[in-house]
Design a protein around this motif. Structure first.
Motif, PDB file in Angstrom:
ATOM      1  N   ARG A   1       0.845  -1.196   0.000  1.00  0.00           N
ATOM      2  CA  ARG A   1       0.000   0.000   0.000  1.00  0.00           C
ATOM      3  C   ARG A   1       0.875   1.239   0.000  1.00  0.00           C
ATOM      4  O   ARG A   1       1.973   1.229   0.540  1.00  0.00           O
ATOM      5  CB  ARG A   1      -0.873  -0.012   1.253  1.00  0.00           C
ATOM      6  CG  ARG A   1      -1.917   1.086   1.282  1.00  0.00           C
ATOM      7  CD  ARG A   1      -2.853   0.917   2.462  1.00  0.00           C
ATOM      8  NE  ARG A   1      -2.545   1.965   3.434  1.00  0.00           N
ATOM      9  CZ  ARG A   1      -2.687   1.848   4.729  1.00  0.00           C
ATOM     10  NH1 ARG A   1      -3.108   0.727   5.263  1.00  0.00           N
ATOM     11  NH2 ARG A   1      -2.405   2.851   5.530  1.00  0.00           N
TER      12      ARG A   1
ATOM     13  N   TRP B   1       3.699   7.571   2.752  1.00  0.00           N
ATOM     14  CA  TRP B   1       3.992   6.368   3.534  1.00  0.00           C
ATOM     15  C   TRP B   1       3.910   5.161   2.614  1.00  0.00           C
ATOM     16  O   TRP B   1       2.956   5.016   1.848  1.00  0.00           O
ATOM     17  CB  TRP B   1       2.999   6.202   4.676  1.00  0.00           C
ATOM     18  CG  TRP B   1       3.281   7.110   5.826  1.00  0.00           C
ATOM     19  CD1 TRP B   1       2.843   8.396   5.996  1.00  0.00           C
ATOM     20  CD2 TRP B   1       4.087   6.810   6.967  1.00  0.00           C
ATOM     21  NE1 TRP B   1       3.320   8.910   7.174  1.00  0.00           N
ATOM     22  CE2 TRP B   1       4.086   7.952   7.797  1.00  0.00           C
ATOM     23  CE3 TRP B   1       4.808   5.693   7.373  1.00  0.00           C
ATOM     24  CZ2 TRP B   1       4.779   8.006   8.997  1.00  0.00           C
ATOM     25  CZ3 TRP B   1       5.498   5.734   8.574  1.00  0.00           C
ATOM     26  CH2 TRP B   1       5.473   6.882   9.378  1.00  0.00           C
TER      27      TRP B   1
ATOM     28  N   PHE C   1       3.933   1.001   2.646  1.00  0.00           N
ATOM     29  CA  PHE C   1       3.732  -0.182   3.481  1.00  0.00           C
ATOM     30  C   PHE C   1       4.305  -1.370   2.719  1.00  0.00           C
ATOM     31  O   PHE C   1       3.904  -1.618   1.574  1.00  0.00           O
ATOM     32  CB  PHE C   1       2.245  -0.376   3.786  1.00  0.00           C
ATOM     33  CG  PHE C   1       1.665   0.769   4.572  1.00  0.00           C
ATOM     34  CD1 PHE C   1       1.526   0.668   5.945  1.00  0.00           C
ATOM     35  CD2 PHE C   1       1.287   1.949   3.952  1.00  0.00           C
ATOM     36  CE1 PHE C   1       1.015   1.719   6.687  1.00  0.00           C
ATOM     37  CE2 PHE C   1       0.775   3.007   4.676  1.00  0.00           C
ATOM     38  CZ  PHE C   1       0.636   2.891   6.056  1.00  0.00           C
TER      39      PHE C   1
ATOM     40  N   ASN D   1       5.772  -5.507   2.890  1.00  0.00           N
ATOM     41  CA  ASN D   1       5.877  -6.790   3.590  1.00  0.00           C
ATOM     42  C   ASN D   1       7.262  -7.364   3.342  1.00  0.00           C
ATOM     43  O   ASN D   1       7.656  -7.592   2.202  1.00  0.00           O
ATOM     44  CB  ASN D   1       4.813  -7.774   3.112  1.00  0.00           C
ATOM     45  CG  ASN D   1       3.458  -7.494   3.719  1.00  0.00           C
ATOM     46  OD1 ASN D   1       3.349  -6.786   4.712  1.00  0.00           O
ATOM     47  ND2 ASN D   1       2.420  -8.041   3.124  1.00  0.00           N
TER      48      ASN D   1
ATOM     49  N   PRO E   1       5.408  -6.782   8.539  1.00  0.00           N
ATOM     50  CA  PRO E   1       4.969  -5.548   7.874  1.00  0.00           C
ATOM     51  C   PRO E   1       5.772  -4.341   8.357  1.00  0.00           C
ATOM     52  O   PRO E   1       5.980  -4.166   9.553  1.00  0.00           O
ATOM     53  CB  PRO E   1       3.497  -5.432   8.280  1.00  0.00           C
ATOM     54  CG  PRO E   1       3.393  -6.174   9.562  1.00  0.00           C
ATOM     55  CD  PRO E   1       4.453  -7.243   9.548  1.00  0.00           C
ATOM     56  N   TRP E   2       6.218  -3.534   7.429  1.00  0.00           N
ATOM     57  CA  TRP E   2       6.938  -2.295   7.728  1.00  0.00           C
ATOM     58  C   TRP E   2       6.124  -1.118   7.208  1.00  0.00           C
ATOM     59  O   TRP E   2       5.468  -1.207   6.167  1.00  0.00           O
ATOM     60  CB  TRP E   2       8.299  -2.278   7.030  1.00  0.00           C
ATOM     61  CG  TRP E   2       9.388  -2.978   7.765  1.00  0.00           C
ATOM     62  CD1 TRP E   2       9.578  -4.331   7.864  1.00  0.00           C
ATOM     63  CD2 TRP E   2      10.455  -2.367   8.488  1.00  0.00           C
ATOM     64  NE1 TRP E   2      10.693  -4.593   8.601  1.00  0.00           N
ATOM     65  CE2 TRP E   2      11.261  -3.402   9.001  1.00  0.00           C
ATOM     66  CE3 TRP E   2      10.805  -1.051   8.755  1.00  0.00           C
ATOM     67  CZ2 TRP E   2      12.396  -3.160   9.762  1.00  0.00           C
ATOM     68  CZ3 TRP E   2      11.930  -0.800   9.498  1.00  0.00           C
ATOM     69  CH2 TRP E   2      12.716  -1.847  10.001  1.00  0.00           C
ATOM     70  N   ARG E   3       6.218   0.000   7.925  1.00  0.00           N
ATOM     71  CA  ARG E   3       5.676   1.291   7.483  1.00  0.00           C
ATOM     72  C   ARG E   3       6.863   2.210   7.310  1.00  0.00           C
ATOM     73  O   ARG E   3       7.625   2.409   8.253  1.00  0.00           O
ATOM     74  CB  ARG E   3       4.726   1.884   8.524  1.00  0.00           C
ATOM     75  CG  ARG E   3       3.492   1.074   8.787  1.00  0.00           C
ATOM     76  CD  ARG E   3       2.621   1.637   9.911  1.00  0.00           C
ATOM     77  NE  ARG E   3       3.353   1.783  11.166  1.00  0.00           N
ATOM     78  CZ  ARG E   3       3.711   2.952  11.708  1.00  0.00           C
ATOM     79  NH1 ARG E   3       3.426   4.090  11.133  1.00  0.00           N
ATOM     80  NH2 ARG E   3       4.383   2.999  12.843  1.00  0.00           N
TER      81      ARG E   3
END
Length: 140
Positions: free
Chosen positions: A47, A56, A58, A60, A70-72
């Motif tokens: 995303r 931002w 997102f 995986n 998951p990273w942001r």
């Protein structure tokens, strides 16, 4: 006359306050992210929040044990990215990307958070997506 000047001064102060509010809302990168540690993550972008003041991503990332983490990742503002020739059409949500990040000191949500530095596209092109504020090009 004194009353008119007083109203004008209050109005001018109010305008100045609201004009400066976006500047006060900007956070220091070093207050949230550890610039002494650089981490490189590779994964599939799931995303993209293409908004202001920051974009931002997102992503995986497959952990060493095979689990998906998951990273942001916060990157620069949309205007700065577009001036650098980077737009959302470069981010295919099915491809694998690599991004160098400064990890967050503390991530209040599940997963990991970071501040993006260098993004490598699947075709090998790289983009500096770091948050440079204020933009050095605009400082005279």
């Amino acid at each position: 006359m004194k009353r008119r000047t007083s109203r004008f001064m209050r109005f001018a102060a109010l305008v100045a306050f609201f004009a400066a509010t976006p500047l006060l809302a900007h956070h220091s990168v070093s207050s949230q992210f550890d610039s002494t540690k650089t981490t490189t993550i590779t994964g599939v972008i799931t995303r993209i929040d293409w908004g202001n003041p920051h974009v931002w991503i997102f992503i995986n990332v497959k952990g060493a044990d095979g689990t998906i983490v998951p990273w942001r990742v916060e990157i620069a503002a949309t205007g700065a990215l577009m001036r650098a020739g980077f737009d959302r059409s470069l981010l295919d949500l099915t491809s694998i990307f690599t991004i160098e990040v400064w990890p967050a000191f503390k991530d209040p949500r599940d997963g990991r958070a970071g501040n993006g530095r260098l993004l490598t596209l699947p075709d090998g092109r790289t983009f500096d997506v770091s948050d440079k504020w204020p933009d050095p090009k605009q400082v005279k």
